[in-house]
Structure formats: structure tokens, C-alpha cells
Design a protein around this motif. Structure first.
Motif, short mmCIF file in Angstrom:
data_model
loop_
_atom_site.label_atom_id
_atom_site.label_comp_id
_atom_site.label_asym_id
_atom_site.label_seq_id
_atom_site.Cartn_x
_atom_site.Cartn_y
_atom_site.Cartn_z
N MET A 60 -44.62 -35.93 -14.84
CA MET A 60 -43.40 -36.22 -15.59
C MET A 60 -43.77 -36.77 -16.95
SD MET A 60 -42.10 -39.65 -13.69
CE MET A 60 -43.21 -41.03 -13.50
N TRP A 61 -42.81 -36.68 -17.87
CA TRP A 61 -43.02 -37.22 -19.20
C TRP A 61 -41.66 -37.52 -19.82
CZ3 TRP A 61 -43.82 -32.44 -17.37
CH2 TRP A 61 -43.21 -31.34 -18.00
N PHE A 62 -41.68 -38.39 -20.84
CA PHE A 62 -40.43 -38.90 -21.40
C PHE A 62 -40.46 -38.79 -22.92
CE2 PHE A 62 -41.25 -40.94 -17.39
CZ PHE A 62 -40.00 -41.02 -16.77
N VAL A 63 -39.26 -38.72 -23.50
CA VAL A 63 -39.13 -38.77 -24.96
C VAL A 63 -37.83 -39.49 -25.29
CG1 VAL A 63 -37.97 -36.52 -25.16
CG2 VAL A 63 -39.27 -37.42 -27.08
N ASP A 64 -37.85 -40.26 -26.37
CA ASP A 64 -36.68 -40.99 -26.84
C ASP A 64 -36.20 -40.31 -28.11
OD1 ASP A 64 -34.80 -42.79 -27.73
OD2 ASP A 64 -36.16 -44.51 -27.81
N ASP A 65 -34.97 -39.76 -28.09
CA ASP A 65 -34.46 -39.07 -29.28
C ASP A 65 -33.71 -40.00 -30.22
OD1 ASP A 65 -31.97 -39.51 -28.15
OD2 ASP A 65 -31.48 -37.39 -27.85
N GLY A 66 -33.74 -41.31 -29.93
CA GLY A 66 -33.04 -42.30 -30.74
C GLY A 66 -31.68 -42.66 -30.18
N ARG A 67 -31.13 -41.84 -29.32
CA ARG A 67 -29.84 -42.09 -28.68
C ARG A 67 -29.99 -42.23 -27.17
NH1 ARG A 67 -26.72 -38.30 -28.36
NH2 ARG A 67 -28.18 -36.62 -28.81
N GLN A 68 -30.81 -41.36 -26.58
CA GLN A 68 -31.02 -41.36 -25.14
C GLN A 68 -32.49 -41.14 -24.83
OE1 GLN A 68 -28.16 -38.16 -24.07
NE2 GLN A 68 -27.26 -39.67 -22.68
N PHE A 69 -32.88 -41.57 -23.63
CA PHE A 69 -34.18 -41.24 -23.09
C PHE A 69 -34.05 -39.93 -22.32
CE2 PHE A 69 -34.06 -45.89 -23.32
CZ PHE A 69 -35.23 -46.15 -24.03
N HIS A 70 -35.02 -39.05 -22.51
CA HIS A 70 -35.06 -37.78 -21.79
C HIS A 70 -36.26 -37.80 -20.85
CE1 HIS A 70 -32.15 -35.47 -24.38
NE2 HIS A 70 -32.39 -36.53 -25.13
N ALA A 71 -36.01 -37.52 -19.59
CA ALA A 71 -37.08 -37.37 -18.60
C ALA A 71 -37.27 -35.90 -18.29
CB ALA A 71 -36.73 -38.13 -17.33
N PHE A 72 -38.49 -35.44 -18.39
CA PHE A 72 -38.86 -34.09 -17.96
C PHE A 72 -39.81 -34.25 -16.79
CE2 PHE A 72 -37.75 -33.83 -22.43
CZ PHE A 72 -36.89 -32.74 -22.46
N TYR A 73 -39.59 -33.50 -15.72
CA TYR A 73 -40.36 -33.73 -14.51
C TYR A 73 -40.49 -32.43 -13.72
CZ TYR A 73 -35.50 -34.13 -13.01
OH TYR A 73 -34.16 -33.90 -12.82
#
Length: 319
Positions: free
Chosen positions: A1-14
Motif C-alpha cells: 500500500m501507499w499514500f498521497v496527500d493532495d492537500g485536501r484529502q489523503f489517498h490510500a492505494f492498496y
């Protein structure tokens, strides 16, 4: 899994696969990429799957494995990912997809497929290891270059000690040059999975995972289960003295990622590998704060020797 913060929400990809497979080991060759969003890293809303294997024949027409996401200078989000093919499922290769919104991803038709260079790295058949290990790309910028860290194996060394930090470099995120590994073999690990580099409380740390079956005989003599490991480092581009790594969690947690929350605190989010009875779980746990204890990164309020599992609930099904 990995994560990214777009400035508004956290996105989890798994990675996810159907539980109808029954045997959890079968999930590896059925994996696609799930997607969820959160405002606080605790409560998640699952979205449509982000990415699936391509139509064959192609290097990624069987399964998609772990990657990382970042936003390039052109504004496009890039998903660097691992692919496995039906023709050669034991061989792992790297490529990239693009998105404008983190929701719809398109394979980059002009992107090269990055393979392990036999100058430095073990290829399938070079040892009794059952796969060509070249996966889990973690991409970041340092100076004027982009760097990719990879789960890889050296050409030489004790079979369960050949795990190294693979390395590739780019000036534009499009063309990549494979370089020599950033760590030496024979440090006790057959593979260093799901690598991540982060700066926690002003100090750089390298995170990776390795279970007991992939540890060398020497390391298994003192720690036969493995888990998530951390290593304080001085430079983002190494060299990394992996032999100094210490366990952050035991084997019940795996494929951990460090994520900074909105308050500036760093947390570990990890895949729930097993429950206390050794049964497979397959979920992602709540965030657990991390901090430094001297030269060790530790989980706040968690003692490995106690056998206590941190935040045993899991919010998402996947890894």
C-alpha cells in the motif's frame, strides 16, 4: 500500500484480491489496486478501483503490485507500479501510469519498462530464489534528480542475504538509468520489501519489510519472525547500512508506510498480516504515532517484546 496527500484529502492505494480465492497466498497473482480517501487517516471512503492488469499480451497483464504516487512538475500525478505477466509471472518490472485527478489512471504509452540490470542485480535463474526481484518503486526528488528505490537482489552473496536497495535515476521522470544498489548484500535480508524514505522529526529514516522466511540464517538465530524494519540514514541517496536496521513491528504487521497527518505528526499505517493466533487477516490498521528513541524509530506506546499488537482494528481490506 501507499499514500498521497493532495492537500485536501489523503489517498490510500492498496493491493486487493477477492476473498473467494480462499487461499491468501493466491492473492499475489490476482492483485489490482484499490483506492480510498480520508480526511483524518482514520475514517476511509472506498472509491472505484484505481488500476488493474492490462489486456494482454503485456508485461503487466497478470497482476499489479506495490508502487508509489507523486505529482510531477507538469501537474500530472504519476503512479509508478510493479507489473507481472502471464507469460513470465516470476519476473517483475516497473512502469508508470498518469492521472490528472488521482481517480482515472492511464498507462503512459511512451514510458519505458524498467528491468533489473544484470550488471548489479540478480536475474531469474541466477540462484534458487523463485522470482526475479525488482519491485515496489519508491520515487522522490533529491537535488536536480529523481531517484527510485527498489526491492532488489544482488548478484552475489548468501541466497537469503542478497536483498539490497535497488536504485535508478532520472532527470525528467520519463527516462530512467538503472544504477548500482545503495546498500550491500549479506546484511541478513533476502529482500527489502516496500521501501520508503521519510524525514521524521528532522531525521531521515528508511523503512522496509522482511518476514522470517526471507531472513538469513544468522539473523534468524536471534529473530526468526521479521516484520517491519527501520534504519536511520544520513543521506537520501545512501549508502545505506542495512545491517543496522531494527524491527519496528513484529510479523503480524507488514508493508508499513509512514504518513504525516494534518497536525504534523508522523504515523505508521500497516497491513495486518496475521492475528494473534497466526491466521491471515488482510486489512489496513489505524495509524499509530511514531517517534525516535535514541537511534531507533519506535511506535508510541508499543513494545515489541510484549506481544501487544498496535490498534488491532483494520479499516480497509487489502495490503
Amino acid at each position: 500500500m501507499w499514500f498521497v496527500d493532495d492537500g485536501r484529502q489523503f489517498h490510500a492505494f492498496y493491493l486487493k484480491a477477492s476473498r473467494a480465492l480462499i487461499d491468501p497466498d493466491r492473492r499475489h497473482l490476482r492483485a489490482s489496486v484499490g483506492h480510498a480517501v480520508s480526511d483524518d487517516l482514520h475514517t476511509w471512503t472506498e472509491l472505484a478501483d484505481a488500476f488493474v492488469p492490462s489486456d494482454g499480451p503485456a508485461f503487466d497483464d497478470l497482476a499489479i503490485w506495490t508502487g508509489s504516487v507523486l505529482r510531477g512538475p507538469d501537474g500530472d500525478w504519476r503512479l509508478f507500479y510493479t507489473g507481472c505477466s502471464r507469460a513470465r509471472p516470476e519476473v517483475q518490472r516497473i512502469s508508470v501510469a498518469r492521472s490528472r485527478d488521482l481517480l482515472t489512471w492511464t498507462r503512459d504509452a511512451g514510458a519505458p519498462v524498467l528491468e533489473a540490470d544484470p550488471t548489479w542485480y540478480e536475474r531469474l535463474g541466477d540462484s534458487a530464489w523463485d522470482n526475479e526481484t525488482w519491485r515496489d518503486p519508491w520515487v522522490f526528488r533529491s537535488g536536480d534528480e529523481w531517484h527510485m528505490l527498489l526491492t532488489a537482489r544482488a548478484r552475489d552473496g548468501e541466497p537469503r542475504g542478497r536483498g539490497v536497495v535497488g536504485h535508478a535515476v532520472s532527470t525528467d521522470l520519463d527516462r530512467w538509468d538503472v544504477r548500482a544498489p545503495l546498500s550491500a548484500p549479506d546484511t541478513g535480508f533476502g529482500q527489502l520489501e516496500v521501501l520508503q524514505l521519510a524525514e521524521v522529526e528532522g531525521r531521515l529514516v528508511l523503512l522496509f519489510s522482511c518476514l522470517g522466511a526471507e531472513l538469513s540464517d544468522g539473523r534468524r538465530a536471534t529473530d526468526d519472525r521479521g516484520g517491519i524494519w527501520s534504519l536511520p540514514v544520513d543521506s537520501p541517496t545512501g549508502p545505506f547500512d542495512v545491517g543496522r536496521a531494527t524491527r519496528l513491528t513484529d510479523h503480524r504487521w507488514y508493508a508499513g508506510r509512514l504518513v504525516e497527518d494534518r497536525a504534523g505528526r508522523w504515523n505508521l499505517l500497516a497491513f495486518r498480516n496475521e492475528d494473534d493466533d497466526g491466521a491471515f487477516v488482510g486489512g489496513i490498521g489505524d495509524p499509530v504515532p511514531v517517534t525516535w528513541d535514541g537511534e531507533r524509530l519506535v511506535l508510541a506506546g508499543y513494545d515489541i517484546s510484549s506481544g501487544m499488537a498496535p490498534h488491532a482494528r483494520h479499516r480497509l481490506t487489502g495490503e
